[in-house]
Design an enzyme around this catalytic site. Structure first.
Site, PDB file in Angstrom:
ATOM      1  N   GLU A   9       0.713  -1.282   0.112  1.00  0.00           N
ATOM      2  CA  GLU A   9      -0.009   0.039  -0.006  1.00  0.00           C
ATOM      3  C   GLU A   9       1.017   1.339  -0.028  1.00  0.00           C
ATOM      4  O   GLU A   9       1.911   1.260   0.661  1.00  0.00           O
ATOM      5  CB  GLU A   9      -1.010  -0.200   1.249  1.00  0.00           C
ATOM      6  CG  GLU A   9      -1.966   1.118   1.406  1.00  0.00           C
ATOM      7  CD  GLU A   9      -2.816   0.803   2.759  1.00  0.00           C
ATOM      8  OE1 GLU A   9      -3.279  -0.182   2.946  1.00  0.00           O
ATOM      9  OE2 GLU A   9      -2.854   1.926   3.354  1.00  0.00           O
ATOM     10  N   ASP A  28       0.205   5.359   0.698  1.00  0.00           N
ATOM     11  CA  ASP A  28      -0.855   6.299   1.114  1.00  0.00           C
ATOM     12  C   ASP A  28      -0.533   7.689   1.240  1.00  0.00           C
ATOM     13  O   ASP A  28       0.554   7.992   1.639  1.00  0.00           O
ATOM     14  CB  ASP A  28      -1.178   5.884   2.782  1.00  0.00           C
ATOM     15  CG  ASP A  28      -1.595   4.408   2.794  1.00  0.00           C
ATOM     16  OD1 ASP A  28      -2.401   3.851   2.047  1.00  0.00           O
ATOM     17  OD2 ASP A  28      -1.292   3.965   3.814  1.00  0.00           O
ATOM     18  N   GLU A  63      -2.905  10.635   3.101  1.00  0.00           N
ATOM     19  CA  GLU A  63      -4.103  10.796   3.810  1.00  0.00           C
ATOM     20  C   GLU A  63      -4.086  12.127   4.299  1.00  0.00           C
ATOM     21  O   GLU A  63      -2.897  12.518   4.999  1.00  0.00           O
ATOM     22  CB  GLU A  63      -4.187   9.832   4.992  1.00  0.00           C
ATOM     23  CG  GLU A  63      -4.469   8.241   4.477  1.00  0.00           C
ATOM     24  CD  GLU A  63      -4.879   7.554   5.613  1.00  0.00           C
ATOM     25  OE1 GLU A  63      -5.521   6.623   5.599  1.00  0.00           O
ATOM     26  OE2 GLU A  63      -3.904   7.208   6.635  1.00  0.00           O
ATOM     27  N   THR A 106       1.714  10.305   5.321  1.00  0.00           N
ATOM     28  CA  THR A 106       2.157   9.444   4.132  1.00  0.00           C
ATOM     29  C   THR A 106       2.578   7.975   4.885  1.00  0.00           C
ATOM     30  O   THR A 106       2.947   7.944   5.884  1.00  0.00           O
ATOM     31  CB  THR A 106       3.102   9.734   3.372  1.00  0.00           C
ATOM     32  OG1 THR A 106       4.371  10.093   4.255  1.00  0.00           O
ATOM     33  CG2 THR A 106       2.635  11.135   2.643  1.00  0.00           C
ATOM     34  N   GLY A 156      -4.931  13.606  17.611  1.00  0.00           N
ATOM     35  CA  GLY A 156      -5.102  12.204  18.535  1.00  0.00           C
ATOM     36  C   GLY A 156      -6.469  12.013  18.986  1.00  0.00           C
ATOM     37  O   GLY A 156      -6.566  11.274  19.878  1.00  0.00           O
TER      38      GLY A 156
END
Ligand SMILES: *[C@@H]1O[C@H](CO)[C@@H](O)[C@H](O)[C@H]1NC(C)=O
Ligand SMILES: *[C@@H]1O[C@H](CO)[C@@H](O)[C@H](O)[C@H]1NC(C)=O
Length: 287
Positions: free
Chosen positions: A101, A103, A105, A119, A199
């Site tokens: 994968e 990424d 995001e 990433t 978070g």
């Protein structure tokens, strides 16, 4: 035989249209695989795609084809205003066990606070290679181009053609690199307010729903395979495109240093509590 001027013009117009269509067409390149009940919509005659998120569901789309290596460009305009808890994605993934994968995001934030660009790279099912960045512009004000270059030598993450991150194929070092599993391109918009924003402290404000992200100018360069098993070894010379050997030149190295010095906010390579020993791929010259 004389071709009338109007006829010639209409042929030219037709060709120009064909070229424009060849450059970006969501109808041709993708299928809506999540939120088909109106939350994901192809717009503007195939030139754009809109994803939305409400308290009941997010939405997403995926490339119709698989690719074993390629260059994948997408223009995205992210959710504006209070986007806390939302995650907009653009990534490549293989299917099945021990997946690979790559990424991008985009983690939303409260109004006026910056997005985090997250990433990661998974190879043979193992991720744990996160790097996070801030953008040097407001990603909700206009479209910007986000690109993933994936060739047998390296993976390059780029923003408006500026390299942000490189993950090299270290060959003999034993660090796995994705080279054999064909991947699809997937984009989605969903809520992850248990972790995305500060978070998980800042929750999605559903009174602001629906949240909307816009995609445009999809460009999937690489050999398309209709099924994962029909991609071959990926190293057949089907064309001679720049991405197949793309790396960083002196200018690219300067720019990635600038991004990493000024705009990187997290690097797994330097996270000693998490990785008491420096991960192998983080040692030495990385560009
Ligand atoms: C949101 O903004 C805060 C404050 O500026 C920042 O600490 C945080 O990293 C930002 N991004 C996310 C995804 O929480
Ligand atoms: C093509 O890929 C296969 C499998 O990844 C590898 O064994 C082979 O050496 C490659 N051939 C070339 C010419 O790179």
């Amino acid at each position: 035989m004389a071709v009338s001027k109007t006829h010639a013009n209409s042929i030219l117009l037709f060709l120009a249209t064909m070229i424009a269509v060849a450059q970006a067409n969501f109808n041709r390149d993708v299928a809506i695989n999540w939120g088909g009940d109106g939350r994901a919509q192809i717009v503007d005659g195939g030139r754009g795609l809109r994803l939305s998120l409400d308290r009941y569901s997010g939405s997403g789309f995926q490339s119709k084809n698989y690719y074993l290596f390629g260059r994948f460009d997408m223009m995205i305009k992210l959710v504006p205003g209070n986007s806390a808890g939302t995650v907009t994605t653009f990534y490549l993934t293989s299917e099945g066990p021990d997946h690979d994968e790559i990424d991008f995001e985009f983690l939303g934030n409260s109004t006026g606070e910056p997005y985090t660009v997250h990433t990661n790279v998974y190879s043979q099912g193992k991720g744990d290679k996160e790097q996070q960045f801030r953008l040097w512009f407001d990603p909700t004000a206009a479209f910007h181009t986000y690109s993933i270059v994936w060739n047998p030598h390296r993976i390059i993450f780029m923003v408006d053609n500026i390299p942000m991150r490189v993950f090299n194929n270290n060959g003999a070092s034993g660090v796995p690199f994705p080279t054999s599993k064909p991947m699809r391109v997937i984009c989605s918009l969903w809520s992850a307010d248990d972790w995305a924003t500060q978070g998980g402290r800042v929750k999605t404000d559903w009174t602001k729903a629906p949240f909307i992200a816009h995609y445009r100018n999809i460009r999937l360069s690489g050999k398309p395979c209709a099924t994962a098993s029909s991609c071959g070894s990926g190293n057949d010379t089907f064309s001679n495109e720049a991405w197949q050997t793309q790396g960083l030149d002196a200018n690219g190295r300067n720019r990635i240093r600038w991004v990493q010095q000024k705009h990187m906010i997290y690097n797994y390579c330097n996270d000693r509590p998490r990785f008491p020993q420096t991960p192998h791929e983080c040692k030495g010259s990385r560009f």
